[in-house]
Design a protein around this motif. Sequence first.
Motif, PDB file in Angstrom:
ATOM      1  N   CYS A 152       0.879  -1.082   0.029  1.00  0.00           N
ATOM      2  CA  CYS A 152       0.048  -0.089   0.054  1.00  0.00           C
ATOM      3  C   CYS A 152       0.787   1.387   0.129  1.00  0.00           C
ATOM      4  N   MET A 153       0.429   2.062  -0.876  1.00  0.00           N
ATOM      5  CA  MET A 153       1.602   3.199  -1.270  1.00  0.00           C
ATOM      6  C   MET A 153       0.771   4.336  -0.926  1.00  0.00           C
ATOM      7  N   GLU A 154       1.785   5.645  -0.822  1.00  0.00           N
ATOM      8  CA  GLU A 154       1.231   6.930  -0.998  1.00  0.00           C
ATOM      9  C   GLU A 154       2.139   7.780  -1.871  1.00  0.00           C
ATOM     10  N   GLY A 155       1.345   8.611  -2.838  1.00  0.00           N
ATOM     11  CA  GLY A 155       1.912   9.427  -3.791  1.00  0.00           C
ATOM     12  C   GLY A 155       1.955  10.861  -3.441  1.00  0.00           C
ATOM     13  N   PRO A 175       6.774   8.553  -4.081  1.00  0.00           N
ATOM     14  CA  PRO A 175       6.288   7.712  -3.480  1.00  0.00           C
ATOM     15  C   PRO A 175       6.760   7.131  -1.946  1.00  0.00           C
ATOM     16  N   ARG A 176       5.750   6.705  -1.212  1.00  0.00           N
ATOM     17  CA  ARG A 176       6.072   6.034   0.267  1.00  0.00           C
ATOM     18  C   ARG A 176       5.595   4.904   0.395  1.00  0.00           C
ATOM     19  N   VAL A 177       5.878   3.917   1.124  1.00  0.00           N
ATOM     20  CA  VAL A 177       5.441   2.742   1.490  1.00  0.00           C
ATOM     21  C   VAL A 177       4.545   3.198   2.894  1.00  0.00           C
ATOM     22  N   VAL A 178       3.315   2.878   2.820  1.00  0.00           N
ATOM     23  CA  VAL A 178       2.392   3.191   3.881  1.00  0.00           C
ATOM     24  C   VAL A 178       2.544   1.790   4.542  1.00  0.00           C
ATOM     25  N   SER A 179       2.440   0.599   3.932  1.00  0.00           N
ATOM     26  CA  SER A 179       2.356  -0.578   4.736  1.00  0.00           C
ATOM     27  C   SER A 179       2.551  -1.582   3.521  1.00  0.00           C
ATOM     28  N   HIS A 180       3.409  -2.609   3.768  1.00  0.00           N
ATOM     29  CA  HIS A 180       3.133  -4.002   3.001  1.00  0.00           C
ATOM     30  C   HIS A 180       2.143  -4.686   3.417  1.00  0.00           C
ATOM     31  N   ILE A 242      -2.427   6.036   8.072  1.00  0.00           N
ATOM     32  CA  ILE A 242      -1.409   6.717   6.579  1.00  0.00           C
ATOM     33  C   ILE A 242      -0.145   7.339   7.295  1.00  0.00           C
ATOM     34  N   SER A 243       0.055   7.651   8.477  1.00  0.00           N
ATOM     35  CA  SER A 243       1.005   8.214   9.087  1.00  0.00           C
ATOM     36  C   SER A 243       2.205   7.203   9.440  1.00  0.00           C
ATOM     37  N   ASP A 244       1.704   5.932  10.215  1.00  0.00           N
ATOM     38  CA  ASP A 244       2.549   4.950  10.708  1.00  0.00           C
ATOM     39  C   ASP A 244       2.308   3.743  10.121  1.00  0.00           C
ATOM     40  N   GLY A 245       1.329   3.365   9.476  1.00  0.00           N
ATOM     41  CA  GLY A 245       0.989   2.185   8.805  1.00  0.00           C
ATOM     42  C   GLY A 245       0.473   1.330   9.824  1.00  0.00           C
ATOM     43  N   SER A 246       0.105   1.743  11.212  1.00  0.00           N
ATOM     44  CA  SER A 246      -0.681   0.566  11.790  1.00  0.00           C
ATOM     45  C   SER A 246      -2.009   0.449  11.361  1.00  0.00           C
ATOM     46  N   ARG A 247      -2.454  -0.696  11.897  1.00  0.00           N
ATOM     47  CA  ARG A 247      -3.905  -1.148  11.069  1.00  0.00           C
ATOM     48  C   ARG A 247      -4.768  -1.665  12.406  1.00  0.00           C
TER      49      ARG A 247
END
Length: 537
Positions: A152-155, A175-180, A242-247
């Motif tokens: 899951c990515m952010e542009g 691009p930045r990875v939010v979470s795999h 979207i800041s730290d990728g926690s879910r």
Amino acid sequence: MKNVAEVLVVAVLLLVVLSCALLCPPEGRVAGKEDLHARRPRHADGEPGAGRHEDGPAAPKLKEVRGRELQEGNGTADSACPPLNSLELTFCRTLLTHLPDPPFRWDPFSPDRCFVVIRNIVYGLDGKHFYYLVVQRCRDSDGRRTKYSVSCMEGDLTSAGQGVGAGGVGSLATPRVVSHWWRAQSPSGLPPQSAEVFVPGSSMPFMAELSGTEMSKMGTHLLLTASSRGPSDPSWIVALNISDGSRSSIPMMAAEVAAGLTFDPAKTTLYVSDQYGPAEILEAPVIDPDVPGSLSMTTAVALGPLSGANVSQPEVGPYGFSADGSCLYFFDNDYERLWMFKRWTETVALLAVGVNDTAVPLRSDVLRVPMQGGPSALAVTADGMNVLFTTYFGELFHLTMSSPCGPPLKVVELTEHPTESFSALAMNESEGKLIVGTSGGHVLEFTVDLPPSPTPSPLSVHSATSIPPMSRSSQIAPPSFSHPSNPAPHSTLPRSAPPPFSNRPSPSTPPSIPRSPPPASSNPPTPLTPPLPHGLP
């Protein structure tokens, strides 16, 4: 001498074959078009015992590869963009290009063909960021998946205006990875440190396979639908920070295979498409100020074999609603048709089919679209009068409506990519921008200038053939008209449509052998196991 000459001829032929193999890697654009556009069977991988999502190998047919020459005046900014076939598209540029990770790079000694696919794009609320899925996977010569991975990515578009991005060669966004993706046994938690490569048929734990995307009410989280190949795993609605990728994940016992979600415009109700057992669109009130803490799902409209609306794999998305909330547009992955859900009357109506869909009789209220691939994503302008949708054959169409959820008027093909599938679509109506994801790892941005919408007729709102939910009739119901003096419950009379791309706020495979899909009101065969969400190849 004759033998020597024969040996030389054979040697030259071998050199030609070897050169072609080295210079034409199968993970290029042509391969992506062939594989992704091939009609996907309703089961996912063709491997016995692969779990509850299985499918057989596809039988792709190569699209004819045309030469692509960029022309000065056609608005094309770079080589990743397709030719612009309509004056409604004024410009195109590449925002990002994703290259394959090492496990998915082309290997001349392997029969596998690997791809990088951009899926499920959605704008952040500020309009300067967008979020999407990068799906990497390989298939063997029989079309079976051999390995795959999802991130899951952010542009970030804040630097795109200056023509500079940190996304590598050909990138204007950063691009930045939010979470795999994560293992299904850990639906909530911190983001994984790396993208795990799943190998079907191995002893690896099942993964949570991500599909639809939508922003939370305040834009702090990305909401996704997720499911698993594990036979006892539920589907989930996932809130991804979207800041730290926690879910945190909410299990959905009401949905067998959740794939696609959207808020209504007021963000008080969440809609989720369930693609199996039988197909339906679910709804749940959301009273939480930002991220749903719990969801009580009920059926908004049933679409299975007994409903009268033969929809096999519905998919809703974040750009399907008209701004007044009266009309939700969605598409069927399996039968490759576009539909409308009339929210106030709780009825569905068929909107458009392919020109070769002989199972649907010729009717004035159903448009026949010359699409060569099935729909992959759609976006609707605020007035509900313009439906833009992409296909797996790399086509972008503009469908003009007579009114929201009324009969369609016409369709125009805006562009067609020569060598890549279109696999995602997002809209920033206030700025006249479309973001399109491709099967070649590209994120493209189109500038759009749509003509003024026609003024809707008061009667046309109700003139499209509607099918009430759970109707057991095998025939499509006759059109029902509501007199302007006696409108349907909770409905409002249509008003003059605002110009498209002006009033919505900033966003808070070629067909194989021709087939005859089931009629729009017939009962499709029920698969033995639920299908994999169509969004994941």
